[in-house]
Design a protein around this motif. Structure first.
Motif, short mmCIF file in Angstrom:
data_model
loop_
_atom_site.label_atom_id
_atom_site.label_comp_id
_atom_site.label_asym_id
_atom_site.label_seq_id
_atom_site.Cartn_x
_atom_site.Cartn_y
_atom_site.Cartn_z
N TRP A 117 0.83 -1.20 0.00
CA TRP A 117 0.00 0.00 0.00
C TRP A 117 0.87 1.25 0.00
O TRP A 117 0.51 2.25 -0.63
N ARG A 118 2.03 1.20 0.65
CA ARG A 118 2.95 2.34 0.57
C ARG A 118 3.45 2.52 -0.87
O ARG A 118 3.56 3.65 -1.36
N ARG A 119 3.73 1.42 -1.55
CA ARG A 119 4.17 1.51 -2.94
C ARG A 119 3.03 2.03 -3.83
O ARG A 119 3.27 2.80 -4.76
N PHE A 120 1.83 1.61 -3.53
CA PHE A 120 0.67 2.10 -4.27
C PHE A 120 0.56 3.63 -4.13
O PHE A 120 0.36 4.34 -5.12
N HIS A 121 0.71 4.12 -2.91
CA HIS A 121 0.61 5.57 -2.70
C HIS A 121 1.79 6.31 -3.34
O HIS A 121 1.61 7.42 -3.88
N ARG A 122 2.96 5.72 -3.32
CA ARG A 122 4.10 6.37 -3.98
C ARG A 122 3.90 6.41 -5.49
O ARG A 122 4.25 7.40 -6.13
N ALA A 123 3.35 5.35 -6.05
CA ALA A 123 3.05 5.36 -7.49
C ALA A 123 2.04 6.44 -7.80
O ALA A 123 2.11 7.11 -8.84
N GLY A 124 1.09 6.64 -6.88
CA GLY A 124 0.12 7.72 -7.07
C GLY A 124 0.74 9.09 -6.96
O GLY A 124 0.39 10.02 -7.70
N GLU A 125 1.70 9.24 -6.04
CA GLU A 125 2.40 10.52 -5.88
C GLU A 125 3.23 10.85 -7.11
O GLU A 125 3.47 12.03 -7.42
N ALA A 126 3.69 9.84 -7.79
CA ALA A 126 4.62 10.05 -8.91
C ALA A 126 4.01 10.87 -10.03
O ALA A 126 4.75 11.44 -10.85
#
Length: 313
Positions: A247-256
């Protein structure tokens, strides 16, 4: 669209590979529309398997290639020796039967990339290499690959091939996506760990990452609070990918998207094709619109620092 060369193939391959699991004759019109859009948009390789669509995926692809008349302009990756339930099928008889069935369904006399869908560690790897080389010598396959094989078995197979003047595995197909798997999505599937990744970098062995988009985990349709409903895909995603790190990776992908102006799905796809070894993203699209989104991600090249930032969560 970026392209990479694999020795033994006359055409460079698009780094995006269209997955065709689930293609069936009953939905040929929709499937062929996606294949048309894929080819017209610059994609020149599909991923299939003898068991996909109960054998109909290859038939759909073969019918489409015949209609378009593009066999010499297109690369086919298909696979054999898929297990029957939890029964392994890595035998010479099953290999011969699966390959013959694939050639017939695809309407071709050669397959560009032929992968063994699974391994059977109880079978001496030299025997498997010998079986495959018989078909390569006969012209039925151009390049050999291993899907869901461990690093040790691939290395052992290639060592045997080199010592005996034969062709080894020129490519692998293991999961290497942004979302780490809690457990294999399917029986005896292999996810690339850090040692495998280092071997891939050192040897520059191409990898075809199946489920590059983690079955839609990055699509925004799911959240940590969701309980798995009656949909089997949803259950599989919860079982395989739900976890704090992902989920942290999901949010980082969203931030990108703030610095890349692309969606989380496109970041997940770019993550795969930006690896420091020849890396192909096998992705499935439900319609032509989703294909267009994939094409955009093929234009993005992430740096090593960006890859690390995304993965670190």
């Amino acid at each position: 669209m970026d392209y990479l060369n694999i020795p033994g193939l006359p055409l460079p391959l698009s780094t995006l590979v269209l997955g065709t699991e689930g293609y069936v004759l009953e939905e040929s019109e929709s499937c062929e529309a996606r294949l048309d859009a894929w080819f017209d948009g610059g994609g020149n390789i599909v991923d299939s398997g003898r068991r996909y669509g109960n054998g109909e995926s290859e038939r759909v692809i073969g019918n489409w290639i015949a209609r378009r008349g593009i066999r010499d302009e297109f690369n086919i990756l298909t696979k054999g020796c898929h297990p029957d339930g939890m029964t392994r099928r890595v035998t010479k008889r099953h290999l011969d039967e699966d390959l013959a069935g694939s050639l017939d369904a695809l309407g071709t006399d050669y397959i560009d990339l032929y992968f063994l869908h699974r391994d059977d560690p109880s079978v001496p790897v030299g025997e498997i290499i010998e079986w495959l080389n018989e078909h390569k010598a006969a012209g039925a396959v151009r390049v050999l690959g291993a899907s869901n094989w461990t690093r040790q078995r691939v290395a052992e197979a290639n060592k045997y091939a080199e010592e005996n003047g034969l062709s080894g595995f020129a490519a692998t197909s293991n999961y290497a996506g942004l979302a780490a798997a809690n457990e294999p999505m399917w029986w005896e599937c292999v996810e690339m760990d850090e040692e495998y990744r280092e071997w891939q970098i050192e040897t520059q062995t191409p990898n075809f990452c199946w489920s590059a988009l983690a079955h839609g985990f990055f699509s925004g349709r799911y959240s940590p609070e969701d309980e798995a409903d009656g949909d089997q895909t949803h259950k599989d995603i919860v079982r395989t990918y739900y976890g704090d790190d992902n989920w942290r990776r999901f949010h980082r992908a969203g931030e990108a998207h703030h610095w890349r102006d692309i969606s989380a799905v496109q970041i997940a796809c770019a993550y795969v094709i930006s690896q420091p070894y020849p890396s192909f993203a096998v992705a499935w699209a439900a319609n032509v619109e989703e294909l267009e989104e994939l094409f955009e991600s093929a234009e993005v090249k992430l740096s090593l620092d960006e890859l690390e930032w995304l993965k670190s969560g």
